[in-house]
Design a protein around this motif. Structure first.
Motif, PDB file in Angstrom:
ATOM      1  N   GLU A   1       0.845  -1.259   0.051  1.00 29.98           N
ATOM      2  CA  GLU A   1      -0.030   0.105   0.138  1.00 29.98           C
ATOM      3  C   GLU A   1       0.847   1.270   0.211  1.00 29.98           C
ATOM      4  O   GLU A   1       0.400   2.274  -0.494  1.00 29.98           O
ATOM      5  N   SER A   2       2.066   1.126   0.592  1.00 29.50           N
ATOM      6  CA  SER A   2       2.929   2.377   0.471  1.00 29.50           C
ATOM      7  C   SER A   2       3.464   2.678  -0.982  1.00 29.50           C
ATOM      8  O   SER A   2       3.662   3.909  -1.017  1.00 29.50           O
ATOM      9  N   GLN A   3       3.366   1.769  -1.798  1.00 33.55           N
ATOM     10  CA  GLN A   3       3.537   1.878  -3.091  1.00 33.55           C
ATOM     11  C   GLN A   3       2.525   2.053  -3.911  1.00 33.55           C
ATOM     12  O   GLN A   3       2.432   1.713  -5.165  1.00 33.55           O
ATOM     13  N   ASN A   4       1.295   2.302  -3.280  1.00 30.67           N
ATOM     14  CA  ASN A   4      -0.101   2.421  -4.035  1.00 30.67           C
ATOM     15  C   ASN A   4      -0.361   1.188  -4.959  1.00 30.67           C
ATOM     16  O   ASN A   4      -0.826   1.114  -6.026  1.00 30.67           O
ATOM     17  N   ILE A   5      -0.078   0.003  -4.183  1.00 36.87           N
ATOM     18  CA  ILE A   5      -0.133  -1.318  -4.869  1.00 36.87           C
ATOM     19  C   ILE A   5      -1.289  -1.862  -3.717  1.00 36.87           C
ATOM     20  O   ILE A   5      -1.052  -2.285  -2.564  1.00 36.87           O
ATOM     21  N   GLY A   6      -2.316  -2.589  -4.434  1.00 37.10           N
ATOM     22  CA  GLY A   6      -3.444  -3.089  -3.729  1.00 37.10           C
ATOM     23  C   GLY A   6      -3.024  -4.782  -3.660  1.00 37.10           C
ATOM     24  O   GLY A   6      -2.293  -5.093  -4.544  1.00 37.10           O
TER      25      GLY A   6
END
Length: 252
Positions: free
Chosen positions: A199-204
């Motif tokens: 999530e910190s890398q905008n990945i779900g």
């Protein structure tokens, strides 16, 4: 409770662990919460010792030493929580074992409700304590399907480590299997660690499955199914704990 001959008595938290109530550390909290009584009296002192003639209850129910030690691997489906009970009424992973084991089994480590895969259960407090201790650092391997592509650069970043809400997260290895499928190996297991890193890398995260703990693999065990660990697997896990601790001491 007779205080005489204390050499034959056992610390209450260790006794509860050997009864299959919970791990030794979790049993300490159960005692501190005032849920344990010895000979009818509530006990909250962790140094309390009990012997063969003492009657011990947890939440009013008698507990007894179990003669058979159980070591179980469960393929946890999504939607089950890893706890002895759930105040919100959610399904508990241990319930999937109740038809097969009369012993009181508790989980070693956790998977969040939405994660799937390997979770170990036992009634052996010493075994659970060794595997759960932070110094054991046993590898745990996950297969993760994501909602966005994961680049080799992102995988390398997760291996280097990221800070989320002032907590540092780092995996041992992150391998891109497909653009939206990765293999991650951890040795810590902080709460929702993989999800937070992604999530910190905008990945779900679409799916997260734990497929290996140390020398034990999930293989073809289907969701909801379980099996006993083999003697080789049990010894292998304990040997891994000893090996890792010995290495840390040499490198200190």
């Amino acid at each position: 409770m007779d205080a005489a001959d204390s050499s034959e008595k056992t610390r209450l938290q260790a006794y509860l662990a050997h009864c299959g109530v919970a791990s030794r550390r979790a049993s300490e909290q159960i005692i501190l919460d005032g849920r344990v009584a010895v000979n009818g009296q509530t006990v909250t002192e962790l140094g309390t010792k009990v012997g063969e003639g003492d009657k011990v209850t947890v939440d009013g129910k008698p507990v007894h030493l179990e003669s058979r030690k159980c070591y179980v691997l469960l393929n946890k489906p999504a939607g089950f929580v890893c706890s002895a009970s759930d105040e919100k009424g959610r399904q508990v992973a241990a319930d999937l074992l109740r038809d097969s084991y009369k012993e009181r089994l508790y989980n070693v480590g956790r998977l969040d409700m939405y994660s799937k895969g390997m979770i170990l259960f036992t009634n052996d407090g010493d075994f659970a304590a060794k595997l759960s201790h932070p110094s054991s650092q046993i590898e745990k391997e996950y297969i993760v399907e994501t909602s966005q592509d994961v680049s080799p650069e992102t995988a390398a970043l997760l291996e280097h480590g990221v800070r989320v809400d002032n907590v540092f997260y780092k995996c041992v290895r992150c391998e891109v299997l497909k653009p939206r499928k990765i293999k991650i190996i951890l040795i810590e297991g902080k709460n929702r660690e993989i999800r937070k890193m992604l999530e910190s890398q905008n990945i779900g995260t679409r799916s997260l499955v734990r497929v290996r703990i140390g020398n034990v693999n999930l293989d073809d065990l289907r969701p909801g199914e379980h099996r006993d660990l083999t003697e080789k697997e049990i010894k292998g896990l304990l040997q891994l704990c000893k090996k890792i601790i010995a290495t840390r001491i040499r490198n200190a």
